[in-house]
Design a protein around this motif. Sequence first.
Motif, PDB file in Angstrom:
ATOM      1  N   VAL A 150       1.818 -40.101  40.006  1.00  0.00           N
ATOM      2  CA  VAL A 150       3.240 -39.874  40.222  1.00  0.00           C
ATOM      3  C   VAL A 150       3.436 -38.663  41.127  1.00  0.00           C
ATOM      4  N   LEU A 151       4.306 -38.794  42.116  1.00  0.00           N
ATOM      5  CA  LEU A 151       4.648 -37.661  42.970  1.00  0.00           C
ATOM      6  C   LEU A 151       5.559 -36.720  42.193  1.00  0.00           C
ATOM      7  N   THR A 152       5.322 -35.431  42.315  1.00  0.00           N
ATOM      8  CA  THR A 152       6.150 -34.447  41.616  1.00  0.00           C
ATOM      9  C   THR A 152       6.662 -33.415  42.596  1.00  0.00           C
ATOM     10  N   GLU A 153       7.687 -32.717  42.159  1.00  0.00           N
ATOM     11  CA  GLU A 153       8.169 -31.559  42.897  1.00  0.00           C
ATOM     12  C   GLU A 153       8.240 -30.385  41.928  1.00  0.00           C
ATOM     13  N   LYS A 154       7.768 -29.235  42.411  1.00  0.00           N
ATOM     14  CA  LYS A 154       7.755 -28.010  41.609  1.00  0.00           C
ATOM     15  C   LYS A 154       8.690 -27.010  42.260  1.00  0.00           C
ATOM     16  N   LEU A 155       9.659 -26.577  41.487  1.00  0.00           N
ATOM     17  CA  LEU A 155      10.625 -25.598  41.967  1.00  0.00           C
ATOM     18  C   LEU A 155      10.356 -24.281  41.250  1.00  0.00           C
ATOM     19  N   VAL A 156      10.100 -23.223  42.018  1.00  0.00           N
ATOM     20  CA  VAL A 156       9.919 -21.893  41.447  1.00  0.00           C
ATOM     21  C   VAL A 156      11.243 -21.155  41.577  1.00  0.00           C
ATOM     22  N   VAL A 157      11.742 -20.703  40.441  1.00  0.00           N
ATOM     23  CA  VAL A 157      13.030 -20.025  40.380  1.00  0.00           C
ATOM     24  C   VAL A 157      12.800 -18.598  39.920  1.00  0.00           C
ATOM     25  N   THR A 158      13.372 -17.656  40.627  1.00  0.00           N
ATOM     26  CA  THR A 158      13.301 -16.257  40.212  1.00  0.00           C
ATOM     27  C   THR A 158      14.629 -15.891  39.563  1.00  0.00           C
ATOM     28  N   TYR A 159      14.569 -15.026  38.569  1.00  0.00           N
ATOM     29  CA  TYR A 159      15.782 -14.636  37.853  1.00  0.00           C
ATOM     30  C   TYR A 159      15.744 -13.139  37.581  1.00  0.00           C
ATOM     31  N   GLU A 160      16.934 -12.565  37.398  1.00  0.00           N
ATOM     32  CA  GLU A 160      17.028 -11.134  37.158  1.00  0.00           C
ATOM     33  C   GLU A 160      16.871 -10.783  35.683  1.00  0.00           C
ATOM     34  N   GLN A 161      17.309 -11.682  34.806  1.00  0.00           N
ATOM     35  CA  GLN A 161      17.238 -11.406  33.379  1.00  0.00           C
ATOM     36  C   GLN A 161      17.147 -12.700  32.599  1.00  0.00           C
ATOM     37  N   MET A 162      16.404 -12.659  31.487  1.00  0.00           N
ATOM     38  CA  MET A 162      16.341 -13.806  30.584  1.00  0.00           C
ATOM     39  C   MET A 162      16.667 -13.326  29.182  1.00  0.00           C
ATOM     40  N   GLU A 163      17.523 -14.084  28.497  1.00  0.00           N
ATOM     41  CA  GLU A 163      17.902 -13.763  27.134  1.00  0.00           C
ATOM     42  C   GLU A 163      17.700 -14.991  26.273  1.00  0.00           C
ATOM     43  N   ALA A 164      17.190 -14.792  25.071  1.00  0.00           N
ATOM     44  CA  ALA A 164      17.086 -15.877  24.104  1.00  0.00           C
ATOM     45  C   ALA A 164      18.350 -15.889  23.272  1.00  0.00           C
ATOM     46  N   GLU A 165      18.938 -17.062  23.142  1.00  0.00           N
ATOM     47  CA  GLU A 165      20.177 -17.199  22.342  1.00  0.00           C
ATOM     48  C   GLU A 165      19.924 -18.096  21.156  1.00  0.00           C
ATOM     49  N   ARG A 196      22.781 -18.059  43.962  1.00  0.00           N
ATOM     50  CA  ARG A 196      22.564 -17.405  42.665  1.00  0.00           C
ATOM     51  C   ARG A 196      23.345 -18.155  41.603  1.00  0.00           C
ATOM     52  N   LYS A 197      22.621 -18.624  40.620  1.00  0.00           N
ATOM     53  CA  LYS A 197      23.238 -19.453  39.590  1.00  0.00           C
ATOM     54  C   LYS A 197      22.852 -18.956  38.200  1.00  0.00           C
ATOM     55  N   GLY A 198      23.664 -19.315  37.255  1.00  0.00           N
ATOM     56  CA  GLY A 198      23.335 -19.091  35.857  1.00  0.00           C
ATOM     57  C   GLY A 198      22.759 -20.385  35.315  1.00  0.00           C
ATOM     58  N   GLY A 199      21.808 -20.277  34.438  1.00  0.00           N
ATOM     59  CA  GLY A 199      21.210 -21.487  33.889  1.00  0.00           C
ATOM     60  C   GLY A 199      20.598 -21.220  32.532  1.00  0.00           C
ATOM     61  N   ASN A 232      19.134 -31.967  18.605  1.00  0.00           N
ATOM     62  CA  ASN A 232      20.063 -30.847  18.506  1.00  0.00           C
ATOM     63  C   ASN A 232      19.441 -29.606  19.149  1.00  0.00           C
ATOM     64  N   PRO A 233      20.232 -28.854  19.920  1.00  0.00           N
ATOM     65  CA  PRO A 233      19.673 -27.644  20.531  1.00  0.00           C
ATOM     66  C   PRO A 233      19.353 -26.596  19.466  1.00  0.00           C
ATOM     67  N   ILE A 234      18.142 -26.035  19.524  1.00  0.00           N
ATOM     68  CA  ILE A 234      17.774 -25.002  18.552  1.00  0.00           C
ATOM     69  C   ILE A 234      17.548 -23.645  19.212  1.00  0.00           C
ATOM     70  N   LYS A 235      17.326 -23.624  20.520  1.00  0.00           N
ATOM     71  CA  LYS A 235      17.085 -22.365  21.223  1.00  0.00           C
ATOM     72  C   LYS A 235      17.494 -22.534  22.676  1.00  0.00           C
ATOM     73  N   ARG A 236      18.116 -21.501  23.228  1.00  0.00           N
ATOM     74  CA  ARG A 236      18.483 -21.477  24.645  1.00  0.00           C
ATOM     75  C   ARG A 236      17.885 -20.224  25.265  1.00  0.00           C
ATOM     76  N   TYR A 237      17.261 -20.397  26.406  1.00  0.00           N
ATOM     77  CA  TYR A 237      16.761 -19.267  27.173  1.00  0.00           C
ATOM     78  C   TYR A 237      17.642 -19.163  28.411  1.00  0.00           C
ATOM     79  N   LYS A 238      18.559 -18.226  28.366  1.00  0.00           N
ATOM     80  CA  LYS A 238      19.567 -18.082  29.415  1.00  0.00           C
ATOM     81  C   LYS A 238      18.991 -17.274  30.584  1.00  0.00           C
ATOM     82  N   LEU A 239      19.131 -17.808  31.798  1.00  0.00           N
ATOM     83  CA  LEU A 239      18.665 -17.156  33.018  1.00  0.00           C
ATOM     84  C   LEU A 239      19.871 -16.635  33.792  1.00  0.00           C
TER      85      LEU A 239
END
Length: 147
Positions: A132-147, A92-95, A105-112
């Motif tokens: 091109v070979l790709t990898e797709k990672l599906v991440v589930t999160y409990e909450q998302m906030e826009a900062e 479990r990670k924050g991201g 310059n960062p204008i918006k962050r979507y915190k997971l």
Amino acid sequence: MALPDMDTSVGHSFGLEVDGIQIKQISEVSGLKMEQDVIELKQNTADGKYVIKKLPGRPKAGEVTFTRGLTSDNSFEKWIKDCHFGKMSDARKGGAVIVYDFEGNPIKRYKLTNAWAKSLEISTLKAGDTSVLTEKLVVTYEQMEAE
């Protein structure tokens, strides 16, 4: 310099940060969504008319998919392995997904919050293919906030 109020951002300049570490070479992010349940309250008014009111309910957890070109970086594999073997305290990670303006310059962050890797998919391996070979990672999160 931040974007003036009337300008909008473009979707090609973004990044992924997990526990303060930048994950490089992300080519696509899909599924960013803030959602909540809707509660229907059915009742009669004082004069006997039937009405339905919609009220905000609990926030819903979500899923987001990250796509990148296949490289020797094994951060996605390590994260999914921690999840598969039940090391959830490590898994479990924050991201955050960060959107940048034209000048970088960062204008918006979507915190997971409490995000963990649900699945990892490698694109099709096909003899003679030059894509091109790709990898797709599906991440589930409990909450998302826009900062």
